[in-house]
Design a protein around this motif. Structure first.
Motif, mmCIF file in Angstrom:
data_model
loop_
_atom_site.group_PDB
_atom_site.id
_atom_site.type_symbol
_atom_site.label_atom_id
_atom_site.label_comp_id
_atom_site.label_asym_id
_atom_site.label_seq_id
_atom_site.Cartn_x
_atom_site.Cartn_y
_atom_site.Cartn_z
ATOM 1 N N PRO A 1 1.310 -8.190 5.379
ATOM 2 C CA PRO A 1 2.037 -7.077 4.753
ATOM 3 C C PRO A 1 2.215 -5.891 5.692
ATOM 4 O O PRO A 1 3.234 -5.208 5.650
ATOM 5 C CB PRO A 1 1.149 -6.685 3.565
ATOM 6 N N GLY A 2 1.207 -5.649 6.544
ATOM 7 C CA GLY A 2 1.298 -4.513 7.449
ATOM 8 C C GLY A 2 2.365 -4.703 8.508
ATOM 9 O O GLY A 2 2.951 -3.739 9.001
ATOM 10 N N ARG B 1 8.080 4.121 -0.069
ATOM 11 C CA ARG B 1 8.995 5.131 -0.574
ATOM 12 C C ARG B 1 9.462 5.943 0.618
ATOM 13 O O ARG B 1 8.817 6.865 1.073
ATOM 14 C CB ARG B 1 8.299 6.017 -1.590
ATOM 15 N N SER C 1 9.117 -3.019 -1.480
ATOM 16 C CA SER C 1 9.367 -2.043 -2.545
ATOM 17 C C SER C 1 8.259 -1.004 -2.631
ATOM 18 O O SER C 1 8.445 0.054 -3.225
ATOM 19 C CB SER C 1 9.503 -2.774 -3.878
ATOM 20 N N TRP C 2 7.111 -1.282 -2.035
ATOM 21 C CA TRP C 2 6.014 -0.322 -2.093
ATOM 22 C C TRP C 2 6.298 0.893 -1.223
ATOM 23 O O TRP C 2 5.655 1.930 -1.353
ATOM 24 C CB TRP C 2 4.696 -0.967 -1.639
#
Lengths: 244, 282
Positions: free
Chosen positions: B199-200, B278, B275-276
């Protein structure tokens, strides 16, 4: 606290001659320390006094650091950092469950979140939480593993004063319910006195002062008896208060 | 002593115009976005082109009118030439892209997760990057012949480099505090990769992916125009020989559609997967 007395006889953490150095500079110089199981200990010291080094050694996070000495710590150790350190790409519940397996893990995660007052926020993203909420989620993440030892590295240092007072009460309450040994690293003398039953001062790589704070909880910052402890601790830290 | 600014502001809406609030600053941001802003420019160009063609100001042999291009496109499509060429081109780009994508990700992970891997891979890829990939074409023709294999190989190389570089940079940039957290939480190696590393590294991977997609089309165009007997580029190259500028324009439009559609798809996937985040654009 009668039911816990027999537990207190077994030390949770034992350090003997713990030495750590970075680039030839000795940060910890033969620290001897025993923390009985279930004791709430605060560790004070100037910045750079080695208090974080000590905590990281106990947490087993000091790879590639030269040092010697004996160190015994329990198997289940949780760490709360100064930043909440929630993975930004995971929602709150998976963050709390990070590294946890098995059946009932999710239920325990939800229960832990409810315990820190975050019920209903399981599906929130970390970026949607306030600083205090994020730190409470971090507390839930360390509690859900039912630690025998809770290490906290200035966990409230980045919070505003009001939130910090609420977090103090929460931490103390959680400790009362779960009874882990706690080693709280802080630079805030008042925080140490209000929370801990034993306060250590780290000075030049050794424990300079080992003080038992024998006052009932919950403690008030205004308790006049606590100011004696305060003066003693500040003295050990080399700070002289103006009494005018 | 009372709140001077606020009280005058609220109490004097009908008063002299110089009593207006002075606290409002000059807006320096570009302001609200215009509707259909992305289409406005291209549509204007198209309109100018059509107008100039209709007025007879453009040489139809050099720049045919938009409707001529459209008619040629329809004609090429109905007689089957265009569809066949598009299929050939898409296949080349698709195979090359798939191989490049896999290689880029695998190499980036191997090099980002182990020091041995880094020592073996990173320097080699950096060296590979220094050589313009299209300069490898003569050598690859000698090695692999002038068929499909060498074209796919070149496209794969064009694609894997940006994907590797960006994914590797993102892996190296993963916050050390999260590595520490994973250690404290007792994560296994596999879980550490799944929960933290992948994810990173995703934001960087997507940057590489978009560059790789663009690169695959670029490679395709060059390869098809110099050494091909089929495909869109070949169609356009043949058209040059017969002076069919409308066919060339049809080819360019199709290439443009390829590029636009693939970039939009990647962006769509990126928005859903990340989507996390912003960011400023949301």
């Amino acid at each position: 606290m009668a039911p816990h007395t027999e537990q207190l006889t077994r030390p949770a953490v034992r350090l003997q001659g713990l030495t750590r150095s970075f680039d030839g500079r000795t940060v910890l110089d033969g620290v001897d320390l025993e923390i009985p199981a279930g004791q709430f200990v605060a560790l004070l010291g100037h910045s750079g006094s080695g208090k974080s080094t000590l905590l990281r050694a106990v947490a087993g996070l000091d790879h590639e650091v030269t040092g010697s000495g004996l160190l015994t710590a329990p198997e289940r150790v949780s760490v709360v950092f100064q930043d909440s350190r929630l993975l930004p790409w995971r929602r709150i519940l998976p963050n709390v469950l990070l590294g946890l397996d098995g059946r009932g893990a999710e239920e325990r995660g939800r229960a832990a979140l409810a315990e820190v007052g975050l019920a209903g926020r399981e599906r929130a993203w970390p970026s949607e939480l306030s600083g205090g909420e994020a730190q409470r989620a971090a507390l839930a993440r360390s509690l859900v593993r039912e630690p025998e030892l809770l290490l906290a590295d200035e966990p409230f240092g980045a919070l505003d004063a009001l939130t910090r007072i609420r977090m103090h009460a929460l931490l103390r309450e959680l400790w009362k319910r779960h009874r882990p040994s706690v080693l709280l690293v802080t630079h805030d003398v008042d925080e140490a006195i209000v929370l801990a039953d034993r306060v250590l001062v780290l000075d030049h790589g050794r424990i300079g002062l080992d003080l038992t704070v024998d006052r009932p909880h919950p403690r008030s910052y205004r308790d006049p008896l606590l100011s004696e402890y305060r003066t003693e601790l500040l003295g050990a830290l080399g700070v002289v208060e103006d009494t005018d | 002593m009372t709140a001077v600014t606020t009280s005058t502001v609220t109490a004097a809406p009908a008063a002299a115009p110089d009593e207006r609030p002075r606290t409002r600053r000059r807006a320096l941001a570009p302001g609200r976005r215009l509707p259909a802003a992305r289409l406005a420019g291209p549509l204007l160009v198209l309109a100018l082109w059509a107008a100039a063609s209709a007025a007879g100001r453009l040489d139809p042999a050099a720049i045919p009118a938009p409707w001529t291009v459209l008619r040629t496109g329809v004609h090429l499509w109905t007689d089957g030439t265009l569809a066949g060429d598009i299929a050939t081109s898409l296949q080349r780009a698709g195979y090359g892209f798939a191989i490049g994508l896999t290689a880029g990700v695998v190499l980036a992970l191997a090099s980002g997760l182990s020091r041995t891997g880094e020592a073996l891979i990173d320097g080699t890829v950096q060296l590979n990057r220094a050589i313009p990939t299209l300069g490898l074409i003569p050598l690859f023709i000698l090695w692999l012949g002038i068929g499909e294999t060498f074209k796919i190989a070149i496209i794969a190389i064009v694609v894997y480099i940006p994907i590797y570089l960006n994914t590797h940079a993102a892996l190296a940039g993963i916050d050390h505090r999260f590595v520490e957290l994973a250690e404290v939480q007792g994560l296994s190696r596999a879980r550490f990769v799944r929960e933290v590393v992948v994810p990173g590294a995703l934001p960087g991977f997507f940057v590489g992916l978009r560059l790789g997609v663009t690169g695959s089309w670029l490679g395709l165009v060059v390869l098809e125009q110099i050494n091909a007997t089929s495909g869109l580029g070949y169609l356009m190259f043949q058209a040059t020989n017969y002076g069919q500028s409308d066919v060339i324009l049809v080819g360019l439009v199709v290439y443009g559609i390829f590029g636009l559609v693939s970039d939009s798809v990647v962006r769509l996937v990126e928005r859903r997967v990340l989507s996390w985040r912003r960011t400023l654009s949301s």
